[in-house]
Design a protein around this motif. Structure first.
Motif, short mmCIF file in Angstrom:
data_model
loop_
_atom_site.label_atom_id
_atom_site.label_comp_id
_atom_site.label_asym_id
_atom_site.label_seq_id
_atom_site.Cartn_x
_atom_site.Cartn_y
_atom_site.Cartn_z
N PRO A 1 1.36 -1.05 -0.22
CA PRO A 1 0.19 -0.70 0.21
C PRO A 1 0.84 0.99 0.22
CG PRO A 1 0.22 -1.26 2.80
CD PRO A 1 0.54 -1.85 1.13
N PRO A 2 0.29 2.65 -0.49
CA PRO A 2 0.35 3.94 -0.13
C PRO A 2 2.15 3.65 0.23
CG PRO A 2 -1.33 4.07 -1.18
CD PRO A 2 -0.92 2.42 -0.97
N ALA A 3 0.70 3.13 1.72
CA ALA A 3 1.65 3.53 3.40
C ALA A 3 2.93 3.06 3.36
CB ALA A 3 0.65 3.58 4.86
N ALA A 4 3.74 2.11 2.90
CA ALA A 4 4.41 1.24 2.98
C ALA A 4 5.30 1.74 1.84
CB ALA A 4 4.22 -0.04 2.81
N VAL A 5 5.32 2.38 1.15
CA VAL A 5 6.04 3.04 0.12
C VAL A 5 6.46 4.10 0.60
CG1 VAL A 5 6.17 3.76 -2.57
CG2 VAL A 5 4.48 1.43 -2.13
N TRP A 6 5.80 5.00 1.60
CA TRP A 6 6.43 6.56 1.15
C TRP A 6 7.28 6.92 2.24
CZ3 TRP A 6 5.57 11.32 -0.13
CH2 TRP A 6 6.13 12.06 1.38
N PRO A 7 7.37 5.84 3.40
CA PRO A 7 8.99 6.02 4.24
C PRO A 7 9.90 6.23 3.39
CG PRO A 7 7.46 4.36 5.32
CD PRO A 7 6.57 5.26 3.69
N TRP A 8 9.86 5.20 1.99
CA TRP A 8 11.31 5.25 1.12
C TRP A 8 11.26 6.41 0.01
CZ3 TRP A 8 14.26 1.39 3.35
CH2 TRP A 8 13.38 0.26 3.73
N ILE A 9 10.38 7.08 -0.08
CA ILE A 9 10.53 8.11 -0.71
C ILE A 9 10.61 9.03 0.23
CG2 ILE A 9 9.15 9.82 -1.87
CD1 ILE A 9 7.29 7.97 -3.45
N ALA A 10 10.48 9.45 1.20
CA ALA A 10 10.47 10.75 1.86
C ALA A 10 11.66 10.70 2.59
CB ALA A 10 9.54 10.44 3.80
N ALA B 1 10.73 -0.40 -4.99
CA ALA B 1 9.04 -1.68 -5.07
C ALA B 1 9.43 -2.64 -4.18
CB ALA B 1 8.95 -1.79 -6.35
N ARG B 2 10.56 -3.25 -4.51
CA ARG B 2 11.79 -4.15 -3.55
C ARG B 2 11.27 -3.99 -2.08
NH1 ARG B 2 16.52 -5.99 -1.34
NH2 ARG B 2 17.29 -4.03 -1.95
N LEU B 3 11.81 -2.58 -1.75
CA LEU B 3 12.06 -2.52 -0.10
C LEU B 3 10.92 -2.44 0.19
CD1 LEU B 3 14.91 0.05 -0.61
CD2 LEU B 3 15.51 -2.14 0.90
N ALA B 4 9.74 -1.90 -0.54
CA ALA B 4 8.55 -1.48 0.46
C ALA B 4 7.68 -2.79 0.20
CB ALA B 4 7.26 -0.21 -0.68
N GLU B 5 7.89 -3.49 -0.07
CA GLU B 5 6.80 -4.89 -0.14
C GLU B 5 7.49 -5.91 0.32
OE1 GLU B 5 6.45 -4.81 -5.18
OE2 GLU B 5 7.64 -5.94 -4.00
N GLY B 6 9.02 -5.57 0.66
CA GLY B 6 10.17 -6.99 1.87
C GLY B 6 9.13 -6.09 3.49
N GLY B 7 8.67 -4.73 3.12
CA GLY B 7 8.11 -3.50 5.26
C GLY B 7 6.99 -4.06 5.00
#
Length: 227
Positions: A76-85, A220-226
Motif C-alpha cells: 500500500p502507499p503507506a509502505a511506499v512513502w517512507p522510502w520516498i520521504a 518497490a522491493r523495499l516497500a514490499e519487504g517492509g
C-alpha cells in the motif's frame, strides 16, 4: 533497526558488478538515443498516467522536455512513502547504482532501513544529489501521496529566470491493496550553456532513465519487504 528495514540485506547497487551494469546501461542508452525516440519518456506507465496532471506540474508549466515513469508495487502507499520521504544524499540515498554514483564523488549510502530522522520532509528542505552540487528543494509534501523537489538553472550557473526543473514522486492506490509509483521530471531552461548542460535532454534523459528505473524497482522491493 528502523521500521520496515531488511536485516542483513545488502544496500542496493553496491559492488563492482552493479557499477559495471549501470555504466554499461548508460553507455548503451546514450548510444541508442538517436534511435530511442520518446519510448523512454513514459517507460512503465499505463493508461493515461504519462499525460495525467500530477502534483508539482505547475512549477514547470511549459517544459522543454519531460518524462513520466511507473512501476507496480505490491504494497500500500503507506509502505511506499517512507522510502520516498528519506530520499537524498546524506539521507536514505537513491536506491540505485551506489558504487557507480560514488565513483563520481556523490558519497551516497543507500539504506535498507526506514530512517526515523528523515521521515518528515517539509517544504523548503534542501535535498542534495551530490555534496558539492546545488541542492534541490522540497516544494510539495503530501504523505503518502506526493513529494516534489524543484531546482533552478540559476542554481548551477545559468541565467536568472532561465526556467526550472522538478523531480516528482507520486504514489497512487492500486486495486488489490497495491500501489502505482510514478516519477516525473519536467525541465525548462534558457539557451546559455550552463542551464542547457544541467537540464537539457541530452545526455540527462538517458542517464535519468537508467538510474530512475533502478531506483523505482528498488523502492518497490523495499516497500514490499517492509509491508
Amino acid at each position: 533497526m528502523g521500521a520496515g528495514g531488511r536485516r542483513g540485506s545488502r544496500p542496493p547497487g553496491v559492488g563492482i558488478v552493479p557499477a559495471l551494469e549501470g555504466a554499461g546501461l548508460i553507455a548503451l542508452h546514450l548510444a541508442a538515443t538517436p534511435l530511442a525516440g520518446d519510448g523512454r519518456l513514459h517507460w512503465g506507465t499505463v493508461g493515461t498516467e504519462a499525460a495525467d496532471a500530477l502534483p508539482g506540474d505547475d512549477l514547470v508549466p511549459d517544459p522543454r522536455w519531460a518524462y513520466t515513469l511507473g512501476v507496480d508495487v505490491a504494497a500500500p502507499p503507506a509502505a511506499v512513502w517512507p522510502w520516498i520521504a528519506q530520499i537524498g544524499q546524506g539521507r536514505g540515498g537513491f536506491y540505485s547504482y551506489q558504487s557507480l554514483e560514488n565513483l563520481l564523488g556523490c558519497r551516497i549510502v543507500n539504506t535498507t532501513e526506514v530512517l526515523p530522522e528523515h521521515q518528515h520532509p517539509v517544504v523548503g528542505d534542501e535535498i542534495r544529489l551530490h555534496p558539492e552540487a546545488p541542492p534541490m528543494r522540497v516544494a510539495v509534501v503530501d504523505p503518502p501521496r506526493a513529494l516534489v523537489l524543484v531546482g533552478a538553472p540559476a542554481d548551477v550557473g545559468g541565467e536568472q529566470g532561465g526556467g526550472a526543473a522538478t523531480w516528482q514522486f507520486v504514489v497512487r492506490e492500486a486495486p488489490g491493496g497495491g500501489s502505482r509509483l510514478l516519477t516525473r521530471g519536467r525541465y525548462d531552461y534558457s539557451d546559455d550553456w550552463g542551464s542547457r548542460l544541467a537540464f537539457g535532454r541530452f545526455p540527462l534523459e538517458a542517464i535519468a532513465f537508467v538510474m530512475s528505473r533502478r531506483m523505482m524497482r528498488e523502492i518497490a522491493r523495499l516497500a514490499e519487504g517492509g509491508a
